[in-house]
Design a protein around this motif. Structure first.
Motif, PDB file in Angstrom:
ATOM      1  N   THR A 120     -11.040  -0.061 -21.896  1.00  0.00           N
ATOM      2  CA  THR A 120     -11.403   0.987 -22.381  1.00  0.00           C
ATOM      3  C   THR A 120     -13.861   0.694 -22.338  1.00  0.00           C
ATOM      4  OG1 THR A 120     -11.124   2.281 -23.853  1.00  0.00           O
ATOM      5  CG2 THR A 120     -10.877   2.787 -21.675  1.00  0.00           C
ATOM      6  N   ARG A 121     -13.337  -0.747 -23.278  1.00  0.00           N
ATOM      7  CA  ARG A 121     -14.451  -1.371 -24.418  1.00  0.00           C
ATOM      8  C   ARG A 121     -15.026  -2.654 -22.974  1.00  0.00           C
ATOM      9  NH1 ARG A 121     -14.896  -0.034 -29.279  1.00  0.00           N
ATOM     10  NH2 ARG A 121     -12.670   1.304 -30.139  1.00  0.00           N
ATOM     11  N   THR A 122     -13.748  -2.718 -22.725  1.00  0.00           N
ATOM     12  CA  THR A 122     -14.363  -3.990 -21.294  1.00  0.00           C
ATOM     13  C   THR A 122     -14.818  -3.647 -20.445  1.00  0.00           C
ATOM     14  OG1 THR A 122     -12.360  -4.693 -20.964  1.00  0.00           O
ATOM     15  CG2 THR A 122     -13.462  -5.877 -22.874  1.00  0.00           C
ATOM     16  N   HIS A 123     -13.815  -2.588 -19.400  1.00  0.00           N
ATOM     17  CA  HIS A 123     -13.722  -2.248 -19.056  1.00  0.00           C
ATOM     18  C   HIS A 123     -13.201  -3.226 -17.313  1.00  0.00           C
ATOM     19  CE1 HIS A 123     -17.098   0.681 -18.764  1.00  0.00           C
ATOM     20  NE2 HIS A 123     -16.752   0.725 -19.790  1.00  0.00           N
ATOM     21  N   ARG A 124     -12.746  -3.913 -18.361  1.00  0.00           N
ATOM     22  CA  ARG A 124     -11.295  -4.327 -17.411  1.00  0.00           C
ATOM     23  C   ARG A 124      -9.687  -4.328 -17.439  1.00  0.00           C
ATOM     24  NH1 ARG A 124     -11.314 -11.189 -18.899  1.00  0.00           N
ATOM     25  NH2 ARG A 124      -9.060 -10.762 -19.016  1.00  0.00           N
ATOM     26  N   ALA A 125      -9.363  -4.403 -16.130  1.00  0.00           N
ATOM     27  CA  ALA A 125      -7.981  -4.047 -15.866  1.00  0.00           C
ATOM     28  C   ALA A 125      -6.809  -4.401 -15.297  1.00  0.00           C
ATOM     29  CB  ALA A 125      -8.107  -2.670 -14.608  1.00  0.00           C
ATOM     30  N   VAL A 126      -5.725  -4.574 -15.198  1.00  0.00           N
ATOM     31  CA  VAL A 126      -4.479  -4.966 -14.769  1.00  0.00           C
ATOM     32  C   VAL A 126      -3.529  -4.516 -14.534  1.00  0.00           C
ATOM     33  CG1 VAL A 126      -3.377  -5.279 -16.985  1.00  0.00           C
ATOM     34  CG2 VAL A 126      -3.321  -7.062 -15.102  1.00  0.00           C
ATOM     35  N   GLN A 127      -2.426  -4.196 -13.397  1.00  0.00           N
ATOM     36  CA  GLN A 127      -1.503  -4.061 -12.976  1.00  0.00           C
ATOM     37  C   GLN A 127      -0.753  -4.423 -13.005  1.00  0.00           C
ATOM     38  OE1 GLN A 127      -0.722  -2.810  -8.782  1.00  0.00           O
ATOM     39  NE2 GLN A 127       0.175  -0.595  -8.910  1.00  0.00           N
ATOM     40  N   ILE A 128       0.831  -3.620 -13.802  1.00  0.00           N
ATOM     41  CA  ILE A 128       1.458  -4.585 -14.440  1.00  0.00           C
ATOM     42  C   ILE A 128       3.069  -3.811 -13.676  1.00  0.00           C
ATOM     43  CG2 ILE A 128       0.853  -5.699 -16.439  1.00  0.00           C
ATOM     44  CD1 ILE A 128       2.501  -3.003 -17.767  1.00  0.00           C
ATOM     45  N   VAL A 129       4.307  -5.000 -13.534  1.00  0.00           N
ATOM     46  CA  VAL A 129       5.224  -4.261 -12.852  1.00  0.00           C
ATOM     47  C   VAL A 129       6.305  -4.454 -13.988  1.00  0.00           C
ATOM     48  CG1 VAL A 129       7.310  -4.638 -10.704  1.00  0.00           C
ATOM     49  CG2 VAL A 129       4.397  -4.908 -10.557  1.00  0.00           C
ATOM     50  N   LEU A 130       6.585  -2.976 -14.211  1.00  0.00           N
ATOM     51  CA  LEU A 130       7.203  -3.683 -15.551  1.00  0.00           C
ATOM     52  C   LEU A 130       9.008  -4.106 -15.273  1.00  0.00           C
ATOM     53  CD1 LEU A 130       6.884   0.000 -16.695  1.00  0.00           C
ATOM     54  CD2 LEU A 130       6.066  -2.171 -17.506  1.00  0.00           C
ATOM     55  N   ASP A 131       9.688  -4.447 -16.273  1.00  0.00           N
ATOM     56  CA  ASP A 131      10.802  -4.766 -16.045  1.00  0.00           C
ATOM     57  C   ASP A 131      12.238  -3.523 -16.148  1.00  0.00           C
ATOM     58  OD1 ASP A 131      10.792  -7.937 -15.559  1.00  0.00           O
ATOM     59  OD2 ASP A 131      11.505  -7.851 -17.721  1.00  0.00           O
ATOM     60  N   GLY A 132      13.138  -3.217 -15.871  1.00  0.00           N
ATOM     61  CA  GLY A 132      13.980  -2.423 -15.885  1.00  0.00           C
ATOM     62  C   GLY A 132      13.887  -0.797 -14.921  1.00  0.00           C
ATOM     63  N   ASP A 133      14.244   0.220 -15.135  1.00  0.00           N
ATOM     64  CA  ASP A 133      14.437   1.195 -13.870  1.00  0.00           C
ATOM     65  C   ASP A 133      13.538   2.141 -14.556  1.00  0.00           C
ATOM     66  OD1 ASP A 133      16.247   2.340 -12.051  1.00  0.00           O
ATOM     67  OD2 ASP A 133      17.365   3.749 -13.446  1.00  0.00           O
ATOM     68  N   TRP A 134      12.791   2.176 -13.973  1.00  0.00           N
ATOM     69  CA  TRP A 134      10.888   2.790 -14.076  1.00  0.00           C
ATOM     70  C   TRP A 134      11.208   3.311 -12.671  1.00  0.00           C
ATOM     71  CZ3 TRP A 134       9.169   4.082 -18.442  1.00  0.00           C
ATOM     72  CH2 TRP A 134       9.290   2.925 -19.576  1.00  0.00           C
ATOM     73  N   PRO A 135      11.205   4.809 -12.566  1.00  0.00           N
ATOM     74  CA  PRO A 135      11.337   5.446 -10.741  1.00  0.00           C
ATOM     75  C   PRO A 135       9.707   4.466 -10.216  1.00  0.00           C
ATOM     76  CG  PRO A 135      10.580   7.413 -12.346  1.00  0.00           C
ATOM     77  CD  PRO A 135      11.213   5.750 -13.545  1.00  0.00           C
TER      78      PRO A 135
END
Length: 149
Positions: A120-135
């Motif tokens: 929220t300070r730099t307005h940079r973003a990233v989408q990550i893919v998690l390991d494990g059993d996330w729906p």
């Protein structure tokens, strides 16, 4: 941008510009987007590509406001955003999840497998893919009191 982990952001008429450090999964190479709060609490957002001619739009919700108990491991995402260790404040990083307005049976779902982190300070973003059993399609909680299992 003032996205708060607890209460969202105070929406205003202006779109916030967000730059991704890598393209969003499945959406080509777009990196620059606008993020606009759609509700009074600033917990539901429209993310739109700013690339000329692009019509990419996603809906996102603030995980802390809509998915009780969702605390994904985000260290890799923080590193990609240039945040070393724990952020100085919970308000520095917003964890958003992609909203699928019409999921199975018409009910809205959220993607807990691939959260979007916004500095929220730099307005940079990233989408990550998690390991494990996330729906990938978890039911959207009708209230903040519902826990995703």
């Amino acid at each position: 941008m003032t996205v708060s982990a607890a209460t969202g952001t105070s929406p205003d008429a202006a779109d916030e510009r967000v730059s991704f450090v890598a393209p969003l999964l499945g959406l080509g190479g777009a990196l620059d987007f606008t993020l606009r709060a759609l509700d009074d609490l600033g917990t539901v957002f429209a993310l739109r590509s700013v690339d000329e001619g692009a019509s990419t739009r996603l809906f996102l919700v603030h995980a802390a406001a809509h998915v009780r108990g969702y605390e994904p491991p985000v260290a890799v995402g923080l590193a990609l955003l240039g945040v070393d260790g724990v952020p100085a404040s919970d308000d520095d990083i917003a964890t958003l999840v992609v909203l699928n307005p019409e999921g199975d049976g018409g009910a809205a779902t959220v993607n807990l497998l691939a959260p979007v982190l916004v500095n929220t300070r730099t307005h940079r973003a990233v989408q990550i893919v998690l390991d494990g059993d996330w729906p990938l399609r978890a039911p959207l909680a009708p209230s903040p009191d519902r826990e995703i299992t």
